[in-house]
Scaffold this active site. Sequence first.
Site, PDB file in Angstrom:
ATOM      1  N   LYS A 119       0.848  -1.199   0.000  1.00  0.00           N
ATOM      2  CA  LYS A 119       0.000   0.000   0.000  1.00  0.00           C
ATOM      3  C   LYS A 119       0.881   1.246   0.000  1.00  0.00           C
ATOM      4  CE  LYS A 119      -3.840   2.212   2.463  1.00  0.00           C
ATOM      5  NZ  LYS A 119      -4.812   2.126   3.576  1.00  0.00           N
ATOM      6  N   SER A 194      -9.746   2.248   2.298  1.00  0.00           N
ATOM      7  CA  SER A 194      -8.814   2.998   1.469  1.00  0.00           C
ATOM      8  C   SER A 194      -7.736   2.136   0.801  1.00  0.00           C
ATOM      9  CB  SER A 194      -8.141   4.077   2.322  1.00  0.00           C
ATOM     10  OG  SER A 194      -7.300   3.504   3.310  1.00  0.00           O
ATOM     11  N   SER A 218     -10.091   0.177   6.607  1.00  0.00           N
ATOM     12  CA  SER A 218      -9.495   0.316   5.272  1.00  0.00           C
ATOM     13  C   SER A 218      -8.847  -0.938   4.705  1.00  0.00           C
ATOM     14  CB  SER A 218      -8.486   1.460   5.276  1.00  0.00           C
ATOM     15  OG  SER A 218      -9.136   2.691   5.406  1.00  0.00           O
TER      16      SER A 218
END
Length: 528
Positions: A119, A194, A218
């Site tokens: 990420k 996210s 997320s």
Amino acid sequence: MMATANEVAQALQKSLMVDLHKTPAVSAPTLSELREIAERNNIHLSEDDLKEYQEFMSESVKAMTRIDRLPEPTLPVKYPRIPGYRPPPEENLHNAWYWKTHIEGAKSGKLLGKKIAIKDTVMVAGVPMMNGCRALEGYTADTDATIVTRILDAGGTISGKSTNENLCFSGSSFTTGKGPVLNPHDPTRSAGGSSSGSAVLVATGEVDMAIGGDQGGSIRLPAAWSGIVGLKPTFGLVPYTGAMGLDGSIDHLGPMAKTVQDCALLLEVIAGYDNGLDPRQPTNIAVPEYSKEIQVDRLDGIKVGLLKEGFGFPESDPRVDEAVRNAVRKLESVGAEVVDVSIPLHYESGHIWNCIGITSKFTGTRHTGGFGSGYNGFYPTSLITTAGMAFRSQTNDFDPSIKASIMLGDYMQSHYYGKYYAKAQNLRRLLRDAYDQTFEKCDVIAMPTIPFLPTKLPKDGCSIKEYMQSNKCMGANIADDDLTGYPALTMNVDYQCNLPIGIHISGRPFEDLQVMKVAWMVERLHQL
């Protein structure tokens, strides 16, 4: 003994440096700057007072310039790599990649042959990083986060950085500065966020595993809407060292994969104490062989609680509720006991989280680059500096949800002085107590991850109201576990209209293994 040429050169350089001008790293404040600061803080000073304060501060600033010249310890960068590239659209059909690279780790280990996406909140040395935000674009990390080194030490190959939402402040997948991330099951719908790119890259098979981050769901939100497995570990089990956060009390990193076993394997590698670099971690963390120990034949003696408040929201899709109930009922065939449980405070968890998250977006992200202060651990100074400058000068480049959070956070801080952030932090203890009491009646708690199917992505040119409402009610069932810090996993249990439905399974602190054992059995029964 005659000095060497090198020693002569060093002595000459040292003698010259004594007399030559050196631009200070930190400049003392001017009188006009001091006057502005004093007025802003309701301090009333005469011109003579200002000059005396300026003289005093000028001496203090010299210490900071001296500190600037000292070399600082950093995190190791052990494996060679190439910077990589921003993939063109034909290589990035779902817009799930922010950056592609190829970093090979050790020649042996638990992750040998596995491709992993990281990420874009996590530092990977030599690779660009923007955390979904145009204001950060152009920054390149200068160190590897601890979990990156652990992945490489275990033989994994890092294939690149996955797209994530704008500063991670969205549960949907359309806020990143590089455009929306598309759901792999229907490109007109949200993939969740996210950690949107991480979930999609796993779902499409472009990587075997991915790292996600979770402050308010997320990891679990995109995993549910992309149809994969995502685990938010117990708070502190996985070090956050070298990752950009929202609030140090709710920041988590965790594994995402297609199967429970691969999720467990990645956790096995990244979990563990980080020698004090992340002070939120207990020193006595035990890391079992999760990937082996989850493989149970039955769940005799295990009680699975169905949380009453996790079902039947006004926005709930009855098909989602029923699919989750059916998945839990199947566990009775392998020895589990299913019981009904209730936590009324569950309805308040989203409100408690908002008081923390909105304040943190203003005070934490904008003012400290998301790294906070007051803890004895690792601080990535290059990222803190870059983020600080960008977030002060380019706030107009933020997406509407960030702008709203900054304005509301500023208002709450200037008018209510942090009272509601503090009260929300105190209320977390009540929520934790409520879960602890419930865990006396059951071993894990189950409910839908998101109470409805993936929603349509907003159209270009939509209003601010439409934009903001696209995140509404997604996190109704997932904020609790960020607030308690307890482990929580999502996995797919069914499809409706070719769209995935996720079950949410949470457990006691540091009983991540128990959560994954139940998930392993849900997965086996779902495959039958």
